[in-house]
Motif scaffolding. Structure first.
Motif, PDB file in Angstrom:
ATOM      1  N   UNK A   3       3.957  15.537  -1.506  1.00  0.00           N
ATOM      2  CA  UNK A   3       4.911  15.575  -0.514  1.00  0.00           C
ATOM      3  C   UNK A   3       6.200  14.876   0.122  1.00  0.00           C
ATOM      4  N   UNK A   4       5.396  13.786   0.088  1.00  0.00           N
ATOM      5  CA  UNK A   4       6.155  12.467   0.584  1.00  0.00           C
ATOM      6  C   UNK A   4       5.339  10.985   0.280  1.00  0.00           C
ATOM      7  N   UNK A   5       5.960   9.887   0.402  1.00  0.00           N
ATOM      8  CA  UNK A   5       5.018   9.426   0.311  1.00  0.00           C
ATOM      9  C   UNK A   5       5.461   7.930   1.614  1.00  0.00           C
ATOM     10  N   UNK A   6       4.422   7.311   1.443  1.00  0.00           N
ATOM     11  CA  UNK A   6       4.792   6.343   2.906  1.00  0.00           C
ATOM     12  C   UNK A   6       4.915   4.830   2.416  1.00  0.00           C
ATOM     13  N   UNK A   7       5.062   4.026   2.338  1.00  0.00           N
ATOM     14  CA  UNK A   7       5.495   2.299   1.835  1.00  0.00           C
ATOM     15  C   UNK A   7       4.470   1.745   3.042  1.00  0.00           C
ATOM     16  N   UNK A   8       3.608   0.614   2.831  1.00  0.00           N
ATOM     17  CA  UNK A   8       3.657  -0.277   3.709  1.00  0.00           C
ATOM     18  C   UNK A   8       3.154  -1.899   3.230  1.00  0.00           C
ATOM     19  N   UNK A   9       3.476  -2.414   3.788  1.00  0.00           N
ATOM     20  CA  UNK A   9       3.647  -4.010   2.498  1.00  0.00           C
ATOM     21  C   UNK A   9       4.399  -4.377   2.164  1.00  0.00           C
ATOM     22  N   UNK A  10       5.190  -6.059   2.536  1.00  0.00           N
ATOM     23  CA  UNK A  10       6.109  -6.622   1.879  1.00  0.00           C
ATOM     24  C   UNK A  10       5.712  -7.192   0.860  1.00  0.00           C
ATOM     25  N   UNK A  11       4.144  -8.150   1.239  1.00  0.00           N
ATOM     26  CA  UNK A  11       3.555  -8.890   0.048  1.00  0.00           C
ATOM     27  C   UNK A  11       4.033  -9.050  -0.552  1.00  0.00           C
ATOM     28  N   UNK A  12       4.261 -10.593  -1.031  1.00  0.00           N
ATOM     29  CA  UNK A  12       4.532 -10.836  -2.235  1.00  0.00           C
ATOM     30  C   UNK A  12       4.092 -12.481  -3.069  1.00  0.00           C
TER      31      UNK A  12
ATOM     32  N   UNK B  13       0.611  -1.483   0.077  1.00  0.00           N
ATOM     33  CA  UNK B  13       0.064   0.628   0.301  1.00  0.00           C
ATOM     34  C   UNK B  13       0.547   1.262   0.204  1.00  0.00           C
ATOM     35  N   UNK B  14       1.117   2.321  -0.507  1.00  0.00           N
ATOM     36  CA  UNK B  14       1.040   3.559  -1.009  1.00  0.00           C
ATOM     37  C   UNK B  14       0.724   4.911  -0.910  1.00  0.00           C
ATOM     38  N   UNK B  15       0.884   5.508   0.226  1.00  0.00           N
ATOM     39  CA  UNK B  15       0.569   6.218   0.453  1.00  0.00           C
ATOM     40  C   UNK B  15       1.034   7.700   0.314  1.00  0.00           C
ATOM     41  N   UNK B  16       0.491   8.924  -0.461  1.00  0.00           N
ATOM     42  CA  UNK B  16       0.845  10.244  -0.998  1.00  0.00           C
ATOM     43  C   UNK B  16      -0.145  10.904  -0.445  1.00  0.00           C
ATOM     44  N   UNK B  17       1.014  11.995   0.215  1.00  0.00           N
ATOM     45  CA  UNK B  17       0.681  13.187   0.919  1.00  0.00           C
ATOM     46  C   UNK B  17       0.968  14.601   0.305  1.00  0.00           C
ATOM     47  N   UNK B  18      -0.576  15.058  -0.364  1.00  0.00           N
ATOM     48  CA  UNK B  18      -0.812  16.306  -1.868  1.00  0.00           C
ATOM     49  C   UNK B  18      -0.828  17.003  -0.907  1.00  0.00           C
ATOM     50  N   UNK B  19      -0.298  18.104  -1.563  1.00  0.00           N
ATOM     51  CA  UNK B  19      -1.133  19.348  -1.261  1.00  0.00           C
ATOM     52  C   UNK B  19      -0.709  20.350  -2.394  1.00  0.00           C
ATOM     53  N   UNK B  20      -2.444  21.085  -2.608  1.00  0.00           N
ATOM     54  CA  UNK B  20      -2.503  21.763  -3.610  1.00  0.00           C
ATOM     55  C   UNK B  20      -2.292  20.895  -4.473  1.00  0.00           C
TER      56      UNK B  20
END
Length: 560
Positions: free
Chosen positions: A102-111, A91-98
Motif C-alpha cells: 500500500x505504501x513505503x516509509x523510508x528512514x535513514x540517510x546514512x552513507x 530502513x525501508x518499511x512496506x505496509x502490505x495488505x493481502x
C-alpha cells in the motif's frame, strides 16, 4: 563470493484489509504481522549464502538500531567486513495488505565513509565479486581496489542511478531497462554520426503499452542524487511506466520500467530519429552504448517479465523468462545478479549465466520474492535446475505449496522419450483435473531396463527440459526405479493420471494412492501415437517412389 555494496534493512507490516476507515477513504489493515529481512547488498549476500556459497559482505554499518538488527539477521550466514557508516542505516518499511504493498516509509540517510584496510584486503583476496550498488557510497569507496581485482577475477556489477559506473574490465554489468536508458542517455550527447548503431532484428518491435503507473520505489534522499555522468537524476515516474510487471524490482529501490525512454536533464522522452524504437530495440541500443562508455566485457539489460538481453557489442542474445511470474518482484534483481555472479565464478559462460539468472529470478518471484524470506529460512530459491535431484526438489516444493493452499495436486508419469501428440493430450487433460501437474519421468537407466539397449533416444536432462517448456506442466521429477512408487510416496498427489490404454490392473501404484486417500484416473488416449513406433519408423529406409511419382504408402500404413 565477495559481495560489495550498500546494505539496507527491509521491514514488512503485513495484514488484511477488509474495510475502509470511517474518517478517510483509506483501507484499514488489521491482524498485522511485523517482520524484518536483509535488504540491498545484504539481501544479495543472504541469497548467495542460501545457494551454499561461502560469502563475505563488505558494507557500511553503524551503531544504530537498524544496523544491529541487520547484523543479527546475517549472523552465522555471512561474514561481515564493515566500513564506517555516516548517519543511520537506510530502513525501508512496506505496509502490505493481502500481499500487496500500500505504501513505503523510508528512514535513514546514512552513507559509507572511507574504506578500511580490511575491506581492501577482502577485495584483493576475492575469487569472484558481486557489486550490489545502491547509491550510498560503498562501491565508490572501494573503486580503486575493485578496478584492480576486475583485471583478475570475474566482477558482476549491478549499477544504481545514484552511484558510479562499473569499473573498467567488469565481466558483466546488469542494469534494468530503465537504468540502461538513463545511463545511455548521459553518453548520447558525446556520440557522433559515425557512432550511430545499425538496426537489429529487435528494432522492428513497436511499443504498444499505453498504461500509466506511479513509482512507489523512488529513493528519497536529502540531496538530489547524481548519476554516473554527474547529472541530476530525474526520479519522477515516466509516462506509461508500471511498477510491477514491466521490470525487475530491486528491493523496492528502483523506478518502474516499461521500456520507454527516460528523461535526462530536460531532454524529451522521445528518442531521436536515429535511435531504435521498441523495448527490445532500446535495450539493444543502450547496451551497445554502455559497452563502449563503461569499457566492460558484457552488458545484460534485465526486462522484468520479458527476461533479459545480453550484449557483447554485436547481435544481442535475448533470454526470455520461462514463464510469466505472478508475485512480489521485490529483490528479483538481486536474485538475478547473485545467480549470474555465482555461475560466472564457477566458470560458466556469460550466456549460460544469464539463462540461469533469468530462470532463478522468475522462480524467485513465483515463490513469493523477498516477502517469503521471513517465512522460509531456506529461501526456497535456487540458481537454476541442472540435475535430477534439483528437479525432484522443485516438484516436492510445488506439491507442498499447492497442498498448503488447499489445492489439488495431480501427477502423471512415463518415459516421454520422443514427445508426441498423445503425450501432450494426456498432460493437458491431467492439468485440467487439478491446480498443478507434476510429471514423473523414468531415468535413462530405467528406460533402458524397460525398452532395451537402444533407448532412450533422448537423455533425461533433455526430456525434462522439453516437458518443463509445456505450459500445462508445473514441475518435473526423475525416478530411477522401474516404477514410480518411491517418488509418488514423497509427492503424495491427490490424483495420479494415466492414459486410457492402461487398465487399473496394470498399475501397481493404485494401491499406494489409496493409502493416503488419492485416486488413480484414466484419461482419454490418442490411439496410434507411440514413441516406440516413431523410433521404428525413423529406423526404416526411405519409402520407395511409385510409378505415379508418389511415395509408396505401404510401408507407412502400420504407424498412421
Amino acid at each position: 563470493m565477495l559481495v560489495v555494496g550498500d546494505a539496507l534493512l527491509d521491514r514488512d507490516i503485513s495484514g488484511r484489509a477488509e474495510r475502509l476507515a470511517p474518517d478517510a477513504p483509506v483501507p484499514v489493515v488489521g491482524h498485522a504481522r511485523r517482520d524484518a529481512r536483509p535488504g540491498g547488498a545484504a539481501l544479495a549476500a543472504y541469497l548467495a549464502a542460501a545457494d551454499g556459497r561461502d560469502v563475505t559482505l563488505v558494507t557500511a554499518l553503524g551503531a544504530d538500531e537498524a544496523s544491529d538488527t541487520l547484523r543479527e539477521l546475517l549472523r552465522d550466514r555471512v561474514r561481515l567486513v564493515e566500513i564506517p557508516l555516516r548517519g543511520q542505516l537506510s530502513c525501508k518499511t512496506r505496509l502490505m495488505a493481502d500481499g500487496r504493498p500500500l505504501l513505503r516509509l523510508d528512514d535513514g540517510d546514512g552513507r559509507a565513509g572511507g574504506a578500511t584496510e580490511a575491506a581492501r584486503a577482502a577485495v584483493a583476496a576475492a575469487r569472484a565479486v558481486l557489486v550490489a550498488d545502491y547509491g550510498r557510497g560503498t562501491a565508490d569507496a572501494l573503486r580503486d581496489a575493485l578496478t584492480r581485482r576486475a583485471a583478475r577475477v570475474p566482477v558482476v556489477w549491478d549499477p544504481h542511478p545514484a552511484g558510479g559506473p562499473p569499473v573498467r574490465g567488469t565481466c558483466l554489468a546488469t542494469p534494468a531497462a530503465s537504468e540502461a536508458r538513463r545511463f545511455a542517455a548521459a553518453h548520447t550527447d558525446t556520440r557522433t554520426d559515425t557512432d550511430t548503431d545499425t538496426a537489429t532484428p529487435f528494432d522492428t518491435r513497436t511499443d504498444t503499452d499505453t498504461g500509466t503507473g506511479t513509482d512507489t520505489g523512488t529513493d528519497t534522499g536529502t540531496e538530489a542524487p547524481s548519476g554516473a555522468a554527474g547529472r541530476p537524476i530525474d526520479d519522477r515516474p515516466r509516462n506509461g511506466e508500471r511498477p510491477r510487471n514491466s521490470r525487475r524490482s530491486r528491493n523496492g529501490e528502483r523506478p518502474a520500467d516499461a521500456g520507454r525512454p527516460a528523461t535526462d536533464a530536460g531532454r524529451p522522452a522521445t528518442a531521436p530519429p536515429h535511435e531504435p524504437r521498441g523495448r527490445l530495440g532500446e535495450a539493444a541500443h543502450d547496451a551497445r552504448v554502455l559497452l563502449r562508455a563503461w569499457d566492460v566485457t558484457s552488458v545484460v539489460v534485465t526486462l522484468g517479465e520479458h527476461g533479459a538481453l545480453l550484449s557483447h557489442g554485436e547481435t544481442p542474445l535475448l533470454v526470455p523468462a520461462p514463464w510469466r511470474a505472478q508475485g512480489d518482484p521485490c529483490g528479483a534483481g538481486d536474485r538475478f545478479a547473485v545467480t549470474a555472479a555465482g555461475m560466472l565464478a564457477d566458470g560458466a559462460l556469460p550466456e549460460d549465466a544469464v539463462r540461469g539468472a533469468v530462470d532463478a529470478a522468475t522462480r524467485y518471484v513465483t515463490d513469493g520474492g523477498a516477502h517469503a524470506l521471513i517465512h522460509d529460512d531456506a529461501l526456497a530459491t535456487r540458481p537454476g535446475v541442472t540435475a535430477d535431484g534439483d528437479a525432484e526438489d522443485d516438484a516436492l516444493d510445488m506439491a507442498r505449496r499447492v497442498r498448503a493452499a488447499g489445492g489439488t495436486v495431480v501427477a502423471a508419469g512415463g518415459c516421454f522419450d520422443l514427445l508426441h501428440a498423445g503425450h501432450v493430450e494426456l498432460l493437458q487433460a491431467a492439468r485440467r483435473v487439478g491446480d498443478c501437474l507434476l510429471v514423473c519421468v523414468n531415468s535413462d537407466a530405467s528406460v533402458r531396463r524397460r525398452k532395451g539397449g537402444g533407448r532412450p533416444v533422448v537423455p533425461a536432462a533433455d526430456r525434462v527440459r522439453v516437458l518443463r517448456a509445456l505450459e500445462c506442466v508445473d514441475a518435473v521429477a526423475v525416478f530411477d526405479e522401474d516404477t514410480p512408487e518411491r517418488l509418488l510416496d514423497e509427492l503424495r498427489p491427490h490424483v495420479w493420471a494415466k492414459g486410457g490404454d492402461y487398465a487399473l490392473s496394470d498399475l501397481p501404484e493404485a494401491a499406494l494412492l489409496e493409502s493416503w486417500g488419492g485416486q488413480v484416473v484414466l484419461l482419454p488416449y490418442l490411439d496410434g501415437r507411440s514413441s516406440t513406433r516413431l523410433v521404428e519408423r525413423a529406423a526404416r529406409p526411405p519409402a520407395t517412389t511409385s510409378r505415379g511419382g508418389h511415395p509408396d504408402a505401404t510401408a507407412d500404413r502400420l504407424t498412421r
